[in-house]
Design a protein around this motif. Sequence first.
Motif, PDB file in Angstrom:
ATOM      1  N   ARG A  38      -9.401  -5.326  -6.317  1.00  0.00           N
ATOM      2  CA  ARG A  38     -10.677  -4.929  -6.930  1.00  0.00           C
ATOM      3  C   ARG A  38     -11.014  -5.859  -8.086  1.00  0.00           C
ATOM      4  O   ARG A  38     -10.149  -6.216  -8.889  1.00  0.00           O
ATOM      5  N   ARG A  39     -12.304  -6.187  -8.151  1.00  0.00           N
ATOM      6  CA  ARG A  39     -12.812  -6.889  -9.326  1.00  0.00           C
ATOM      7  C   ARG A  39     -13.787  -5.971 -10.034  1.00  0.00           C
ATOM      8  O   ARG A  39     -14.886  -5.731  -9.545  1.00  0.00           O
ATOM      9  N   ALA A  40     -13.346  -5.439 -11.155  1.00  0.00           N
ATOM     10  CA  ALA A  40     -14.208  -4.581 -11.960  1.00  0.00           C
ATOM     11  C   ALA A  40     -15.123  -5.452 -12.823  1.00  0.00           C
ATOM     12  O   ALA A  40     -14.791  -6.605 -13.097  1.00  0.00           O
ATOM     13  N   PRO A  41     -16.251  -4.915 -13.231  1.00  0.00           N
ATOM     14  CA  PRO A  41     -17.182  -5.696 -14.054  1.00  0.00           C
ATOM     15  C   PRO A  41     -16.513  -6.257 -15.301  1.00  0.00           C
ATOM     16  O   PRO A  41     -15.872  -5.524 -16.055  1.00  0.00           O
ATOM     17  N   GLY A  42     -16.625  -7.564 -15.485  1.00  0.00           N
ATOM     18  CA  GLY A  42     -16.070  -8.199 -16.667  1.00  0.00           C
ATOM     19  C   GLY A  42     -14.568  -8.384 -16.653  1.00  0.00           C
ATOM     20  O   GLY A  42     -13.988  -8.801 -17.663  1.00  0.00           O
ATOM     21  N   LYS A  43     -13.935  -8.086 -15.527  1.00  0.00           N
ATOM     22  CA  LYS A  43     -12.473  -8.194 -15.463  1.00  0.00           C
ATOM     23  C   LYS A  43     -12.051  -9.103 -14.329  1.00  0.00           C
ATOM     24  O   LYS A  43     -12.831  -9.383 -13.414  1.00  0.00           O
ATOM     25  N   GLU A  44     -10.823  -9.548 -14.384  1.00  0.00           N
ATOM     26  CA  GLU A  44     -10.284 -10.337 -13.292  1.00  0.00           C
ATOM     27  C   GLU A  44      -9.930  -9.425 -12.121  1.00  0.00           C
ATOM     28  O   GLU A  44      -9.689  -8.239 -12.291  1.00  0.00           O
ATOM     29  N   ARG A  45      -9.903 -10.045 -10.966  1.00  0.00           N
ATOM     30  CA  ARG A  45      -9.531  -9.282  -9.774  1.00  0.00           C
ATOM     31  C   ARG A  45      -8.077  -8.829  -9.885  1.00  0.00           C
ATOM     32  O   ARG A  45      -7.213  -9.610 -10.328  1.00  0.00           O
ATOM     33  N   GLU A  46      -7.831  -7.586  -9.483  1.00  0.00           N
ATOM     34  CA  GLU A  46      -6.481  -7.032  -9.582  1.00  0.00           C
ATOM     35  C   GLU A  46      -6.058  -6.455  -8.240  1.00  0.00           C
ATOM     36  O   GLU A  46      -6.875  -5.913  -7.487  1.00  0.00           O
ATOM     37  N   GLY A  47      -4.783  -6.551  -7.953  1.00  0.00           N
ATOM     38  CA  GLY A  47      -4.252  -5.959  -6.744  1.00  0.00           C
ATOM     39  C   GLY A  47      -4.094  -4.463  -6.909  1.00  0.00           C
ATOM     40  O   GLY A  47      -3.702  -3.981  -7.980  1.00  0.00           O
ATOM     41  N   LEU A  48      -4.411  -3.730  -5.848  1.00  0.00           N
ATOM     42  CA  LEU A  48      -4.354  -2.271  -5.886  1.00  0.00           C
ATOM     43  C   LEU A  48      -3.260  -1.721  -4.987  1.00  0.00           C
ATOM     44  O   LEU A  48      -2.519  -0.823  -5.384  1.00  0.00           O
ATOM     45  N   ALA A  49      -3.190  -2.229  -3.777  1.00  0.00           N
ATOM     46  CA  ALA A  49      -2.266  -1.678  -2.800  1.00  0.00           C
ATOM     47  C   ALA A  49      -2.036  -2.706  -1.706  1.00  0.00           C
ATOM     48  O   ALA A  49      -2.856  -3.593  -1.482  1.00  0.00           O
ATOM     49  N   CYS A  50      -0.913  -2.541  -1.043  1.00  0.00           N
ATOM     50  CA  CYS A  50      -0.600  -3.420   0.080  1.00  0.00           C
ATOM     51  C   CYS A  50       0.183  -2.618   1.106  1.00  0.00           C
ATOM     52  O   CYS A  50       0.959  -1.720   0.739  1.00  0.00           O
ATOM     53  N   ILE A  51      -0.021  -2.942   2.374  1.00  0.00           N
ATOM     54  CA  ILE A  51       0.681  -2.252   3.439  1.00  0.00           C
ATOM     55  C   ILE A  51       1.293  -3.294   4.371  1.00  0.00           C
ATOM     56  O   ILE A  51       0.680  -4.325   4.650  1.00  0.00           O
ATOM     57  N   ASN A  52       2.501  -3.036   4.837  1.00  0.00           N
ATOM     58  CA  ASN A  52       3.156  -4.022   5.688  1.00  0.00           C
ATOM     59  C   ASN A  52       2.577  -3.995   7.100  1.00  0.00           C
ATOM     60  O   ASN A  52       1.704  -3.183   7.425  1.00  0.00           O
ATOM     61  N   LYS A  53       3.068  -4.876   7.952  1.00  0.00           N
ATOM     62  CA  LYS A  53       2.474  -5.067   9.265  1.00  0.00           C
ATOM     63  C   LYS A  53       2.472  -3.799  10.112  1.00  0.00           C
ATOM     64  O   LYS A  53       1.499  -3.501  10.790  1.00  0.00           O
ATOM     65  N   SER A  54       3.561  -3.089  10.074  1.00  0.00           N
ATOM     66  CA  SER A  54       3.665  -1.901  10.928  1.00  0.00           C
ATOM     67  C   SER A  54       3.017  -0.674  10.299  1.00  0.00           C
ATOM     68  O   SER A  54       2.749   0.315  10.992  1.00  0.00           O
ATOM     69  N   GLY A  55       2.802  -0.731   9.010  1.00  0.00           N
ATOM     70  CA  GLY A  55       2.256   0.423   8.309  1.00  0.00           C
ATOM     71  C   GLY A  55       3.314   1.354   7.762  1.00  0.00           C
ATOM     72  O   GLY A  55       2.984   2.414   7.226  1.00  0.00           O
TER      73      GLY A  55
END
Length: 126
Positions: A38-55
């Motif tokens: 996510r890139r919030a207004p006035g902020k750098e893009r930040e990672g929120l979540a990640c899921i592996n290949k199989s889930g």
Amino acid sequence: QLQLVESGGGLVQPGGSLRLSCTASGFTLDTYAVGWLRRAPGKEREGLACINKSGSMTTYADSVKGRFTISRDNAKNMVYLEIKRLGPEDTGVYYCAAGPLYYSEVLPTEREYDFWGQGTQVTVSS
């Protein structure tokens, strides 16, 4: 052309919920880990979540644990991000990204992703 496409953003009232979707065009997602950022207004893009290949494995930023849920349906070539109890701090452009990554307890850096979507805008406001 290989790309990701996000959908599901929009204007949401505080306290509401939202499900964002990410699909791939030109390739299948099942050989890639997928993350949401996510890139919030006035902020750098930040990672929120990640899921592996199989889930089977997921990783979240501490700031979103308990409110965000990442999931995937490889049969449908889709990855989702469900967000609950939305607040103004959740406003921003949400991106999905894919990369040939293995599970880690630490979110990937942006450079580890090979494919990106254009983003979908989420605005939380009454």
